[in-house]
Design an enzyme around this catalytic site. Sequence first.
Site, mmCIF file in Angstrom:
data_model
loop_
_atom_site.group_PDB
_atom_site.id
_atom_site.type_symbol
_atom_site.label_atom_id
_atom_site.label_comp_id
_atom_site.label_asym_id
_atom_site.label_seq_id
_atom_site.Cartn_x
_atom_site.Cartn_y
_atom_site.Cartn_z
ATOM 1 N N LYS A 299 0.843 -1.201 0.000
ATOM 2 C CA LYS A 299 0.000 0.000 0.000
ATOM 3 C C LYS A 299 0.878 1.251 0.000
ATOM 4 O O LYS A 299 0.652 2.185 -0.769
ATOM 5 C CB LYS A 299 -0.924 -0.010 1.235
ATOM 6 N N GLN B 161 -4.209 -1.210 9.852
ATOM 7 C CA GLN B 161 -4.229 -2.566 9.313
ATOM 8 C C GLN B 161 -4.788 -3.546 10.350
ATOM 9 O O GLN B 161 -4.347 -3.568 11.496
ATOM 10 C CB GLN B 161 -2.806 -2.980 8.904
ATOM 11 N N ASP C 206 -10.748 2.986 4.387
ATOM 12 C CA ASP C 206 -11.203 1.588 4.370
ATOM 13 C C ASP C 206 -12.731 1.507 4.302
ATOM 14 O O ASP C 206 -13.279 0.453 3.991
ATOM 15 C CB ASP C 206 -10.731 0.863 5.645
#
Length: 302
Positions: A56, A100, A123
């Site tokens: 990412k 994460q 997200d």
Amino acid sequence: MAEPSAKIIDGSAIAGSITETVRAASDALTAAGIVPGLAVVLVGADPASEVYVRNKGRTAAALGFHSVQLNRPATISETELLALVEELNQDQAIHGILVQMPLPSHIDPSRIIEAIRPDKDVDGFHPINVGRLATGSRGTALVPCTPAGSMILIRHALGADIAGLRAVVIGRSNIVGKPVAQLLLQENCTVTIAHSRTRDLPGVVREADIVVAAVGRARLVRGDWIKPGATVIDVGMNRIPAPERGEGQTRLVGDVAFDEAALVAGWITPVPKGVGPMTIAMLMANTVTAASRIAGLPEPNF
Ligand code: NAD
């Protein structure tokens, strides 16, 4: 042996074109004095998470973003992690925040997700974004990356008008199954969500013009479950032993028995190079969308 009839949906190529749109949007924002900023927080040292986070960060940096990776030890307290999220919420150089998952068991993931500013929640897991998606406020929601990417793959195969088609989503997670079902509903599909307690799963799947498999079980969906001509989106990523590649080697397979389903389906995504590349591309897309919205500028279309 029968020839596969299905056309392959090339996730890598489609993700590449999304990335080009992101790059153009990022360049335009940068020219306007706003460098899109993405902060990825990694707690602990889970090897799979380390790979995801690195990818990412690299992709964000390659697109000219201000890309920040914040590593914290697995011993970090919930309070300390909440303070870090708050720092990023306040940081004007950051437009997207991603923590994460999974987190260590002493940290409540929902408390962390709810602490992220909804307009920086790239997200799309914050309850505000979940609610906006559910109520159809796409213009203000940030939509979870894998579901958003799956919809672009479906559009690539079937075009923009999928109204009235029967869609079966297998899996009901907050990350994939539920948001994908919401997005299909918004496109006026007739949507069924199947899960581990569904009775006669093969019979349910046989009704589907569109199948989205998001389970995490290698080759669960067999070829004879697929309606001829159906579009099959395989979100699953399962590592299985691959002794043919050498001792101890593994390979990645989806939730769909690809060889069987490709004989029946109209369109199908491979694993790898199907949904996977779309997820990271949509994370970048969400970051430029967030940056545009925060700056009050028109947002790009994906
Ligand atoms: P999850 O474990 O949270 O959810 C799995 C779902 O599958 C559950 O809702 C469960 O009810 C259902 N299920 C379990 N066994 C079943 C069965 N026998 N029949 C029908 N349904 C069953 O998983 P998740 O986070 O939604 O991920 C699903 C898969 O997608 C995993 O393989 C994951 O690695 C993959 N994934 C891929 C990407 C990507 O970028 N390609 C992103 C996220 C997740």
